[in-house]
Design an enzyme around this catalytic site. Structure first.
Site, PDB file in Angstrom:
ATOM      1  N   ILE A 489      10.528  -4.707  -2.209  1.00  6.52           N
ATOM      2  CA  ILE A 489      10.345  -5.636  -1.095  1.00  6.52           C
ATOM      3  C   ILE A 489       9.024  -6.374  -1.225  1.00  6.52           C
ATOM      4  O   ILE A 489       8.931  -7.555  -0.977  1.00  6.52           O
ATOM      5  CB  ILE A 489      10.382  -4.905   0.260  1.00  6.52           C
ATOM      6  CG1 ILE A 489      11.606  -4.005   0.352  1.00  6.52           C
ATOM      7  CG2 ILE A 489      10.419  -5.912   1.381  1.00  6.52           C
ATOM      8  CD1 ILE A 489      11.821  -3.432   1.718  1.00  6.52           C
ATOM      9  N   GLY A 491       6.591  -6.164  -3.941  1.00  6.95           N
ATOM     10  CA  GLY A 491       5.884  -6.301  -5.214  1.00  6.95           C
ATOM     11  C   GLY A 491       5.796  -5.012  -6.008  1.00  6.95           C
ATOM     12  O   GLY A 491       4.944  -4.871  -6.875  1.00  6.95           O
ATOM     13  N   SER A 530       6.022   3.813   2.673  1.00  2.30           N
ATOM     14  CA  SER A 530       4.996   3.334   1.725  1.00  2.30           C
ATOM     15  C   SER A 530       4.997   4.211   0.476  1.00  2.30           C
ATOM     16  O   SER A 530       3.954   4.604  -0.035  1.00  2.30           O
ATOM     17  CB  SER A 530       3.602   3.350   2.380  1.00  2.30           C
ATOM     18  OG  SER A 530       3.598   2.544   3.528  1.00  2.30           O
ATOM     19  N   THR A 533       5.129   2.863  -4.810  1.00  2.63           N
ATOM     20  CA  THR A 533       4.131   2.895  -5.884  1.00  2.63           C
ATOM     21  C   THR A 533       3.657   4.330  -6.117  1.00  2.63           C
ATOM     22  O   THR A 533       3.261   4.696  -7.215  1.00  2.63           O
ATOM     23  CB  THR A 533       2.977   1.922  -5.583  1.00  2.63           C
ATOM     24  OG1 THR A 533       3.545   0.615  -5.416  1.00  2.63           O
ATOM     25  CG2 THR A 533       1.965   1.866  -6.718  1.00  2.63           C
ATOM     26  N   GLY A 716      -0.057   5.163  -0.444  1.00  5.22           N
ATOM     27  CA  GLY A 716       0.762   4.121   0.173  1.00  5.22           C
ATOM     28  C   GLY A 716      -0.135   3.173   0.946  1.00  5.22           C
ATOM     29  O   GLY A 716      -1.158   3.579   1.498  1.00  5.22           O
ATOM     30  N   VAL A 717       0.250   1.890   0.982  1.00  3.03           N
ATOM     31  CA  VAL A 717      -0.602   0.930   1.697  1.00  3.03           C
ATOM     32  C   VAL A 717       0.154   0.099   2.734  1.00  3.03           C
ATOM     33  O   VAL A 717      -0.469  -0.560   3.557  1.00  3.03           O
ATOM     34  CB  VAL A 717      -1.311  -0.048   0.728  1.00  3.03           C
ATOM     35  CG1 VAL A 717      -2.278   0.695  -0.161  1.00  3.03           C
ATOM     36  CG2 VAL A 717      -0.330  -0.856  -0.096  1.00  3.03           C
ATOM     37  N   GLY A 718       1.475   0.110   2.710  1.00  2.00           N
ATOM     38  CA  GLY A 718       2.225  -0.892   3.476  1.00  2.00           C
ATOM     39  C   GLY A 718       2.218  -0.719   4.978  1.00  2.00           C
ATOM     40  O   GLY A 718       2.361  -1.698   5.712  1.00  2.00           O
ATOM     41  N   GLU A 719       2.080   0.488   5.457  1.00  2.00           N
ATOM     42  CA  GLU A 719       2.324   0.706   6.888  1.00  2.00           C
ATOM     43  C   GLU A 719       1.063   0.786   7.733  1.00  2.00           C
ATOM     44  O   GLU A 719       1.029   0.291   8.860  1.00  2.00           O
ATOM     45  CB  GLU A 719       3.171   1.975   7.057  1.00  2.00           C
ATOM     46  CG  GLU A 719       4.574   1.750   6.551  1.00  2.00           C
ATOM     47  CD  GLU A 719       5.364   3.026   6.456  1.00  2.00           C
ATOM     48  OE1 GLU A 719       5.076   3.820   5.541  1.00  2.00           O
ATOM     49  OE2 GLU A 719       6.249   3.232   7.289  1.00  2.00           O
TER      50      GLU A 719
END
Lengths: 762, 160
Positions: A489, A491, A530, A533, A716-719
């Site tokens: 979603i 990258g 997240s 990765t 994780g970084v997205g949330e």
């Protein structure tokens, strides 16, 4: 186990994403872009009522319309088991999901699916929907959690009984669950406090707002095998859900994950896929379905509105002594709000000797809530961060100093039990204090009708891992293909390819990532939490290591030495320790692989634990128009511990996007229901998400505290970045006008009402 | 059966003639009949801009145009923006600035950015934000999109 090596060749650079060209030219294929021979179009009839008994459905007129090939209702779905299915950040009950996919007996919210049609064109299918006769006995809806908790409230499910902590009376209830997290003694803690602040906060349901509506195309062949093309965060999760909902063995289903146009948690549960399968089975032809925007808003899985009570106490020097919260979350039509996660987030940044948190999961006549980016976190942090701001003011302390004093570090116990591993919370607070933004005083507005203020807030997210599979295969031109099951979603193809490139000493563009279908790769859990990765990056690392070892063996074979004699360098060259004249490269080994033992491949499979929790601290400057109540964001800085930024541009992108969604949640987005439970704003005109005009440039500061439990230090970084914005903006509004807002969204009408009450305007 | 009509239009430089129903939108015809699926349906009522196309030189939401209204018109979709050997500067800048994540709004932003740069070769940040306010992006927070459009403008000025 994180590599101590500080210097990376590929990690930390910003290559062009591998899937980029197709996305800027329009050639990337999303779910709704598919065309198949003989394809039909499916549409869904939805309930106009929030709560009603279906007395009768007559589909005969619809079936008689020329061009209509099949009509299905809830009777066409098999009876399924009452069992739970893990979907990343949420758990779904398969029986509830079946009743959500197509209602049987009762409809439980405005937009609940009651029938579906397949026809030769979308227009014919829509005409057919109008010809389906449904007789409803309309029931009283219950729309507010506090109303729904009353003993005499209308019941959504008369068989539901509370899973509680000892107070169960065996009577049916809308309260699906009550839990409590507790340690220490809050009464003692509040008695020790010099200042105690207690407030109640309310937030409304909000939607992920992905731009691509849900879609699904299915083809059931005469031999019973099924292919589904869809937009999903997890192809294997779709396969498992459809298998259970339609009673088809998983081995007969292939799910092809098309490009996904945003998900944010909302595309893990299935809505259309089982309907497309049933319609295809009935017609023998492929059936394509997609939702319109009203359907997306009415009938997918937004996140909970909530009532949250927070009480916190501290000493005069700012030391927190106790914190207590009650979180009451809308589950929607079936149990399963993210209240548990909300309870984990609410006080996560703070070291608390005494804490008690009660959580309630409550049914209301609204869509079943789904996961939305840090599910349950934003509303919880809005409440707690507002109270923390108030305490810091009472102590006369800078709000970041207050956080520094009380902030958690490795070894501190979270309110929900676990002790924290190495985390970078305090580092984010210090970086925020050192930022250009925080060091630059806010100038007052030159316009006397506008007031400016600055606010800060922190936030936490657990982050996740899970099973993942990767294959890396070598091409004879010295490039490699990375085959993965994680739908991309934001990258992650780029980040996983960069990890492979790093291990093999290749440029990022020589690794070609491919997200493939469920027949072509091992099980991979959803793109959620997240986790990608972390888990798929880890599996990629393992697969690349396997390739690296095989390349070493091939070089050893060519040189007639032991593999231990071969050194593989970071730039993809190989040398022989005992004979400096022997040199080769990955590319040369690749070119010869079929003469030195055959194809070279590596695989990585993992059930990744050890996810590193993420903390962030945000600073925002706002301007409040005291004549209209409109709040503008003037400047925004988001600081986050990102572990290790594999592709920093996409890490920044996650943070910028999280801030934008958080700002929308804070200021303009809400589900607006009338008293009968009709959703009144089911369009993107009226469900108001931020546009380019509503936001400033968003400054990001990446703090890198590597996750010690990941080979590359990934967190994780997205949330995390969606968690602080609402609290930070509320605190900035307080700083601007001295009014403590306790409801989301802080839309102009609400702000104006409060400004009038405070006598700041008339 | 619904009323049908033959329309002729030029799409990405190619003359096409086809039979459409009066109730079909231009977006629907582009996607389902011409299989030009670059324009996306995000809302189907003009609020998200994912279906943006250039229609006789004007930026429009193709979901709000009936196919029959396109008779005799010239349409450029996202598929018609790159040259065979070369991306448009807006496309290159979006890639270089990481101005896309899921990518579903990207075709609309590329078309809108081209339309902006064709009429205003050197837009300010405010002008970019105002022009692109009809295109929703849920992933990026617009930060990198704004930077990409500024970069595309610079590339075009320098003729690269």
């Amino acid at each position: 186990m994180a590599e101590e090596k500080k210097q990376f060749r590929v990690i930390g650079t910003r290559p062009i994403r591998h899937d980029g060209t197709d996305k800027v030219t329009g050639y990337a294929r999303y779910g709704a872009d598919i065309h198949l021979s003989g394809m039909l179009y499916g549409k869904v009839l939805r309930s106009p009522h929030a709560h009603a008994v279906i007395k009768r459905i007559d589909t005969s007129k619809a079936e008689a319309l020329p061009g209509v090939m099949a009509v299905i209702t809830g009777r066409d779905l098999p009876e399924v088991a009452d069992r739970l299915e893990e979907l990343g950040e949420q758990v779904t009950n398969i029986r509830d999901e079946s009743h959500n996919v197509l209602a049987t007996g009762k409809v439980l919210y405005h937009g609940h699916a009651v029938a579906a049609v397949a026809a030769v064109s979308p227009h014919v299918a829509e005409e057919a929907l109008k010809l389906i006769e449904v007789e409803y006995e309309v029931l009283e809806p219950v729309l507010d959690v506090l109303e729904a908790m009353k003993p005499d409230a209308p019941l959504l499910n008369p068989n539901l009984r509370t899973r509680g902590i000892g107070e169960e009376d065996g009577k049916p209830s809308n309260i699906a669950q009550h839990f409590q997290n507790k340690h220490g003694d809050v009464e003692k803690g509040f008695a020790e406090a010099d200042y105690v602040v207690e407030r109640e906060f309310r937030t409304t349901m909000v939607h992920q707002g992905y731009i691509e509506p849900q879609n699904a195309t299915a083809y059931v062949r005469p031999d019973g095998s099924v292919t589904i093309w869809c937009s999903t965060q997890g192809a294997f999760a779709v396969r498992s859900q459809v298998a259970q909902l339609c009673k088809i063995p998983v081995s007969k289903i292939k799910v092809v994950p098309m490009e996904i146009g945003g998900g944010f948690g909302g595309k893990t549960v299935v809505y259309l896929e089982p309907l497309a399968v049933l319609l295809s089975k009935k017609t023998g032809r492929p059936v394509k379905m997609w939702m319109n925007r009203a359907e997306v808003l009415q009938a997918t899985g937004p996140t909970s509105g909530s009532v949250i009570r927070v009480k916190m106490g501290c000493k005069k020097d700012g030391t927190l002594t106790a914190a207590q919260a009650t979180l009451i979350y809308e589950a929607g039509a079936f149990p399963g709000s993210p209240v548990g996660a909300g309870a984990g987030v609410i006080f996560a940044p703070y070291r608390l000797p005494n804490v008690q948190i009660d959580g309630y999961d409550v049914l209301v006549n609204k869509p079943k809530t789904g996961a939305y980016r840090a599910p349950g976190g934003t509303n919880a942090a809005f409440a707690a961060e507002s109270v923390v701001d108030e305490l810091a003011r009472l102590c006369g302390m800078d709000p970041l100093e207050f956080r520094l004093k009380n902030g958690v570090k490795e070894g501190d116990r979270r309110a929900d039990g676990p002790r924290l591993p190495r985390v970078g919370y305090l580092e984010t607070v210090r970086a925020a204090m050192e930022s250009d933004h925080y060091k630059t005083p806010l100038e007052p507005s030159p316009d006397p009708t506008k007031r400016r203020g600055r606010g800060v807030a922190s936030g936490f997210w657990f982050n996740g891992g899970g099973p993942s599979s990767v294959l890396v295969k070598v091409n004879e031109d010295g490039t490699v293909d990375l085959i993965e099951g994680s739908t991309d979603i934001g990258g992650t193809r780029a980040s996983c390819a960069m990890i492979v490139a790093e291990v093999l000493g290749l440029p990022a563009e020589d690794v070609h990532p491919h997200v493939v279908d469920t027949d072509s790769i091992g099980y991979t859990s959803v793109t959620g939490g997240s986790s990608v990765t972390h888990k798929t990056g880890w599996a990629s690392y393992l697969a690349a290591q396997e390739v690296r070892e095989e390349v070493i063996r091939r070089a050893a074979l060519l040189w007639s030495v032991e593999p231990a004699e071969v050194e593989y360098h970071d730039d993809g060259t190989l040398t022989c320790k005992s004979d400096p004249s022997k040199k080769t490269t990955f590319k040369e080994i690749a070119a010869q692989m079929n003469r030195t033992g055959g194809p070279i491949e590596g695989k990585g499979t993992i059930n990744a634990g050890g996810a590193g929790p993420g903390f962030g601290t945000h600073i925002v400057d706002v301007e409040v128009d005291i004549e209209t109540g409109k709040v503008d964001i003037l400047r925004y800085t988001a600081v986050q511990d990102v572990g290790r930024a594999i592709h920093p541009a996409y890490v920044e992108g996650q943070i910028e996007g999280g801030v934008a969604q958080g700002a929308g949640w804070a200021l303009t987005e809400e589900y607006y229901y009338d008293e009968k439970g009709h959703l009144l704003n089911s369009s993107l005109l009226d469900y108001r998400m931020p546009t380019a005009l509503d936001l400033p440039l968003i400054e990001t500061i990446l703090v890198e505290v590597p996750n010690p439990n990941h080979p590359l230090g990934v967190r994780g970084v997205g949330e995390t970045p969606i968690v602080p914005p609402a609290g930070a903006i509320a605190n900035a509004i307080y700083d601007a006008v001295g009014i403590r807002l306790t409801r989301l969204p802080m839309k102009p009408s609400y702000v104006l009402e409060e400004l009038i009450k405070a006598g700041l305007t008339s | 059966m619904a009323t049908k009509q033959i329309i002729r239009m030029t799409v990405n430089g190619e003359d096409v003639e086809l039979l459409v129903e009066a109730r079909e939108s231009l977006l629907e015809v582009l996607r389902e009949k011409l299989e030009l699926t670059g324009a996306k349906e995000g809302c189907n009522n003009g609020n998200c801009g994912a279906c943006s196309v250039i229609f006789d030189g004007r930026l429009v939401n193709s979901c709000l145009v009936l196919a029959v209204e396109a008779d005799g018109k010239t349409i450029t979709t996202v598929e018609g923006i790159a040259r065979p050997d070369r991306l448009h500067p807006a496309q290159r800048a979006f890639l270089e600035e990481a101005a896309l994540q899921c990518g579903v709004c990207t075709p609309g932003f590329i078309v809108a950015s081209k339309a902006l740069l064709d009429q205003n070769p050197n837009p300010t940040e405010e002008e970019i934000r105002r022009f692109l306010a009809g295109n929703l992006c849920r992933c990026t927070g617009y930060h990198k999109i704004v930077l990409a459009v500024q970069k595309a403008a610079a590339m075009m000025q320098e003729g690269v």
